[in-house]
Design a protein around this motif. Structure first.
Motif, short mmCIF file in Angstrom:
data_model
loop_
_atom_site.label_atom_id
_atom_site.label_comp_id
_atom_site.label_asym_id
_atom_site.label_seq_id
_atom_site.Cartn_x
_atom_site.Cartn_y
_atom_site.Cartn_z
N TYR A 170 0.87 -1.18 0.00
CA TYR A 170 0.00 0.00 0.00
C TYR A 170 0.91 1.23 0.00
CZ TYR A 170 -4.23 2.55 1.54
OH TYR A 170 -5.29 3.40 1.63
N THR A 171 0.34 2.39 0.41
CA THR A 171 1.19 3.58 0.38
C THR A 171 2.35 3.46 1.36
OG1 THR A 171 1.19 6.00 0.52
CG2 THR A 171 -0.20 4.87 2.10
N PRO A 172 3.58 3.84 1.02
CA PRO A 172 3.97 4.58 -0.17
C PRO A 172 4.37 3.73 -1.37
CG PRO A 172 5.83 4.50 1.34
CD PRO A 172 4.69 3.77 2.02
N THR A 173 4.71 2.44 -1.17
CA THR A 173 5.33 1.70 -2.27
C THR A 173 4.40 1.51 -3.47
OG1 THR A 173 6.52 0.55 -0.55
CG2 THR A 173 6.77 -0.32 -2.76
N VAL A 174 3.09 1.37 -3.20
CA VAL A 174 2.18 1.15 -4.32
C VAL A 174 2.21 2.35 -5.29
CG1 VAL A 174 0.10 2.11 -3.20
CG2 VAL A 174 -0.14 0.31 -4.90
N GLY A 175 2.54 3.52 -4.78
CA GLY A 175 2.65 4.71 -5.64
C GLY A 175 3.78 4.53 -6.65
N GLU A 176 4.91 4.11 -6.15
CA GLU A 176 6.06 3.89 -7.04
C GLU A 176 5.75 2.74 -8.01
OE1 GLU A 176 9.64 2.78 -4.96
OE2 GLU A 176 10.81 2.77 -6.82
N ALA A 177 5.05 1.74 -7.49
CA ALA A 177 4.70 0.60 -8.36
C ALA A 177 3.83 1.06 -9.53
CB ALA A 177 3.98 -0.47 -7.56
N CYS A 178 2.88 1.95 -9.25
CA CYS A 178 2.02 2.45 -10.34
C CYS A 178 2.86 3.25 -11.34
CB CYS A 178 0.91 3.34 -9.79
SG CYS A 178 -0.37 2.44 -8.89
N GLN A 179 3.78 4.05 -10.82
CA GLN A 179 4.61 4.85 -11.74
C GLN A 179 5.40 3.95 -12.68
OE1 GLN A 179 6.48 7.13 -8.53
NE2 GLN A 179 5.73 9.02 -9.49
N LYS A 180 5.81 2.77 -12.16
CA LYS A 180 6.66 1.89 -12.97
C LYS A 180 5.92 0.65 -13.46
CE LYS A 180 10.59 3.64 -10.46
NZ LYS A 180 11.46 3.47 -9.32
N TYR A 181 4.61 0.70 -13.37
CA TYR A 181 3.78 -0.50 -13.64
C TYR A 181 4.10 -1.13 -14.99
CZ TYR A 181 -0.39 -3.07 -12.06
OH TYR A 181 -1.25 -4.01 -11.56
N GLY A 182 4.31 -0.30 -16.00
CA GLY A 182 4.57 -0.81 -17.34
C GLY A 182 5.79 -1.71 -17.37
N SER A 183 6.80 -1.37 -16.57
CA SER A 183 8.05 -2.14 -16.58
C SER A 183 8.00 -3.34 -15.66
CB SER A 183 9.22 -1.26 -16.16
OG SER A 183 9.23 -0.11 -16.95
N ILE A 184 7.28 -3.22 -14.54
CA ILE A 184 7.29 -4.34 -13.59
C ILE A 184 6.14 -5.32 -13.84
CG2 ILE A 184 8.40 -2.94 -11.81
CD1 ILE A 184 5.75 -2.79 -10.35
N PHE A 185 5.30 -4.96 -14.78
CA PHE A 185 4.10 -5.73 -15.08
C PHE A 185 4.45 -7.15 -15.53
CE2 PHE A 185 0.76 -6.80 -18.16
CZ PHE A 185 -0.38 -6.43 -17.48
N LEU A 186 4.00 -8.15 -14.79
CA LEU A 186 4.26 -9.53 -15.19
C LEU A 186 2.97 -10.17 -15.66
CD1 LEU A 186 6.66 -10.67 -12.35
CD2 LEU A 186 7.24 -10.24 -14.73
N ARG A 187 1.99 -10.22 -14.73
CA ARG A 187 0.69 -10.80 -15.09
C ARG A 187 -0.36 -9.73 -14.87
NH1 ARG A 187 2.60 -13.68 -11.31
NH2 ARG A 187 3.78 -15.53 -11.79
N PRO A 188 -1.35 -9.70 -15.72
CA PRO A 188 -2.40 -8.70 -15.47
C PRO A 188 -3.18 -9.06 -14.22
CG PRO A 188 -2.97 -10.12 -17.33
CD PRO A 188 -1.60 -10.52 -16.91
#
Ligand SMILES: O=C([O-])CC(=O)C(=O)O
Ligand SMILES: [Mg+2]
Length: 645
Positions: free
Chosen positions: A193-211
């Motif tokens: 959750y916050t704060p890490t989920v914020g960074e995850a959303c910013q980089k979602y395209g790159s860290i995206f493995l499974r939808p």
């Protein structure tokens, strides 16, 4: 082909005092024999009415032995709403069937996140479910798996790696994921959750493995009803939906905002006990105005600027209609991280036809009100004796302001307009005053009081002399030393809430708040800060985050079958949360209870919200259970493994 409805082996006649579910005594044989193949209808083994469809070959239905004598009420409290498979109703020592597209076994069972137990499969289960050789010989307990996973997570120095490891776990072994999250909630909340989920959303395209979740873009226009039916689960109780336009205080992240509904719903399960299969994360993709994302080759969303106006409303309307059509009237739709201009309109438009809740407007308001009620213990008086100044006049700012005014109005028996007069808001153009009334958005107008214009926050603090300063602007480092020192000059115990998320957007840090106020501030923030040592004393900052409220609030709506949200339910939730503070917490200067007790807290909030729903005549699950809190607790999802027959 025969259709075996779960209700044929789950007697749902209702138990006095609580839910409509009964516990099952171990049925003799309810597993379909191997000659029966449970197959998928509409992507699931459940038809739209919740029946399990079974195709038989040689064996007839009579081989499904079960008798009414096997189905006995075990207790007066039991499983969750629409727990048609008895997963919640069964006690932990009862075997359950791992329903999947087929009765999952072997390799498929190991790859099924809902039923996989990894090394915790017993030798008997390995034999019965064709797992021999697919696992190394060791059998370990779930507790040891938790210990091992925590050990692994703690090796990662980078928060995003921890986030990715947790997401990976959620996708491979769901129960272990929730066990970890529930048992180590204070340590893992900042990871998923916050704060890490914020960074995850910013980089979602790159860290995206499974939808994860359901993506509904403009390309799905005209087909949303079908799209919802592609989701494998049919009994949905909560939907968290975003359009990604205002993700935390990070702005427009388009389709990558999916991290937020996914994260919020994992809290619905871990903190509020709603079972994972009943939760549906949705991202509406109408494009993004974020140039960086539009030019990012790894961006996963529609590469176009945001659709607005009719095109936007039509897609949203189709979605809202399809949700009601698919899941009925009692599904909670939580709006999350929409931009102001849409958030208020959607809430107003669908508030009368759907069970909608805007977490940023209403959830944040409820949690802040709870903290303020608790803080009165330190500052004295009642809310009507205090003066509030906000930096930020969007969803959170005006939502909190309105709920404070409502509480004051109810408690002091004064008109709402009167109660609003002690509440002042500053936006990007300065103090909101009556001379600006014509030019400001509609949701700011009630706060345009008579005063000369003031541009800077610090000057507004000097002029208004607030006892409470609340930051909701999404802009970090805006509570400067000047601002905090002025608050400390004006007040013996200034209440300072820096609510913007994630940590990078916080109006000030906990350390700054304590240092600049010489340890006198009562401080809480939206994202977590570690305890601060100041002049030999330890200060424990509170986390004024809507995560305290929405899981319990949603559970209260679900367990009572409520069909509309009412402001009085928000007030009830605030009061329930504030009541959770014990003497030991006050001694440490806390205005929120620790998250470690969150399931208990959520159950109490749920009970108060449900009670209010019954009082208002908005609850449909009748008769009203006598013990609402017990009912809430007993309907919570447990992440402990079940044994497979
Ligand atoms: O997600 C959070 O931590 C709180 C919240 O709703 C927001 O900041 O939009
Ligand atoms: Mg939010």
């Amino acid at each position: 082909m025969i259709s075996l409805s779960p209700s044929s082996f789950l007697n749902k006649t209702g138990v006095p005092g609580c839910s409509t579910h009964l516990s099952l005594r171990r049925p003799r044989t309810i597993t379909p024999p191997s000659s029966l193949r449970v197959f998928s209808a509409l992507g699931s083994n459940r038809d739209p009415n919740g029946s399990v469809l079974i195709e038989t070959t040689a064996t007839s239905s009579s081989s499904l032995e079960t008798s009414a004598a096997d189905i006995v009420p075990k207790s007066t409290v039991s499983g969750g709403v629409q727990d048609v498979y008895g997963e919640d109703a069964a006690t932990e020592d009862m075997p359950i069937t791992p329903w999947s597209l087929s009765v999952a076994s072997g390799y498929t069972l190991l790859r099924d996140p809902h039923h996989n137990k990894g090394l915790a499969f017993s030798h008997r289960e390995r034999d019965a479910h064709y797992l021999r050789g697919l696992l190394p010989p060791t059998v370990i307990s779930q507790d040891l798996q938790v210990k091992k996973m925590m050990h692994t997570l703690r090796q990662y120095q980078v928060p995003l790696q921890r986030y990715m490891a947790m997401m990976d776990l959620q996708e491979t072994n769901e129960r272990l994921f929730y066990k970890l999250l529930i048992d180590h909630v204070e340590e893992l909340l900042p990871v998923v959750y916050t704060p890490t989920v914020g960074e995850a959303c910013q980089k979602y395209g790159s860290i995206f493995l499974r939808p994860q979740g359901l993506f509904i873009s403009l390309k799905e226009k005209g087909k949303i009803h079908e799209v919802l039916r592609n989701w494998p689960e049919k009994n949905i109780q909560v939907i968290v939906v975003t359009d990604g336009e205002r993700i935390l205080g990070l702005g427009d992240l388009g389709c990558q905002g999916m991290g937020i509904p996914v994260g919020k719903l994992s809290l619905y399960t871990a903190l509020g006990g709603v079972r994972p299969s009943a939760c549906l994360p949705v991202t509406i993709d109408v494009g993004t105005n974020n140039e960086k994302l539009l030019n990012d080759e790894f961006y996963i969303g529609l590469r176009q600027r945001r659709a607005t106006g009719e095109e936007y409303s039509e897609l949203m309307h189709e979605f809202m209609t399809a949700v009601k059509q698919n899941y009925g009237e009692k599904v909670v739709i939580q709006f999350e991280d929409f931009a102001n201009h849409n958030a208020f309109d959607l809430l107003a438009k669908y508030g009368t036809t759907h069970l909608v809740f805007n977490d940023d407007i209403q959830g944040t308001a409820s949690v802040v009100l709870a903290g303020l009620i608790a803080a009165l213990r330190f500052v004295g008086g009642s809310l009507s004796n205090h003066r509030f100044l906000f930096l930020g006049a969007g969803e959170a700012g005006t939502g909190i302001a309105e709920l404070i005014a409502l509480e004051i109005s109810k408690k002091s028996h004064i008109p709402l307009e009167e109660a609003r007069k002690n509440i002042w808001l500053v936006d990007s153009k300065g103090l909101i005053v009556s001379s600006r009334k014509e030019s400001i958005q509609h949701f700011k107008k009630p706060w345009a009081h008579d005063h000369e214009p003031i541009r800077e926050l610090v000057d507004a603090v000097k002029a208004i002399k607030p006892t409470v300063l609340i930051g909701t602007s999404g802009a970090g480092q805006t509570f400067t030393q000047d601002v905090v020192e002025t608050m400390a000059e004006l007040n013996e115990k200034p209440i300072i809430l820096a609510l913007s998320n994630p940590t990078s957007q916080s109006e000030c840090t906990a350390e700054e708040a304590y240092k600049w106020s010489q340890g006198r501030a009562i401080f809480a923030s939206g994202s977590p800060f570690a305890p601060v040592e100041y002049e030999g004393k330890t200060f424990v900052p509170g986390q004024a985050n809507n995560a305290y409220i929405f899981p319990g609030f949603g559970l209260g709506l679900i367990m009572s079958g409520t069909i509309r949200v009412h402001d009085d339910m928000l007030l009830a939730a605030s009061e329930a949360l504030a009541e959770q503070l014990m003497e030991e917490h006050y001694e440490k200067g806390m205005i929120y209870p620790p998250f470690r007790n969150i399931r208990k807290i959520s159950a109490r909030i749920a009970a108060k919200v449900a009670a209010k729903a019954y009082e208002l005549g908005l609850a449909t699950r009748l008769p009203q259970p006598t013990e609402l809190e017990q009912c809430a607790e007993s309907s919570m999802y447990s992440p402990s493994y079940r044994s497979y027959r």
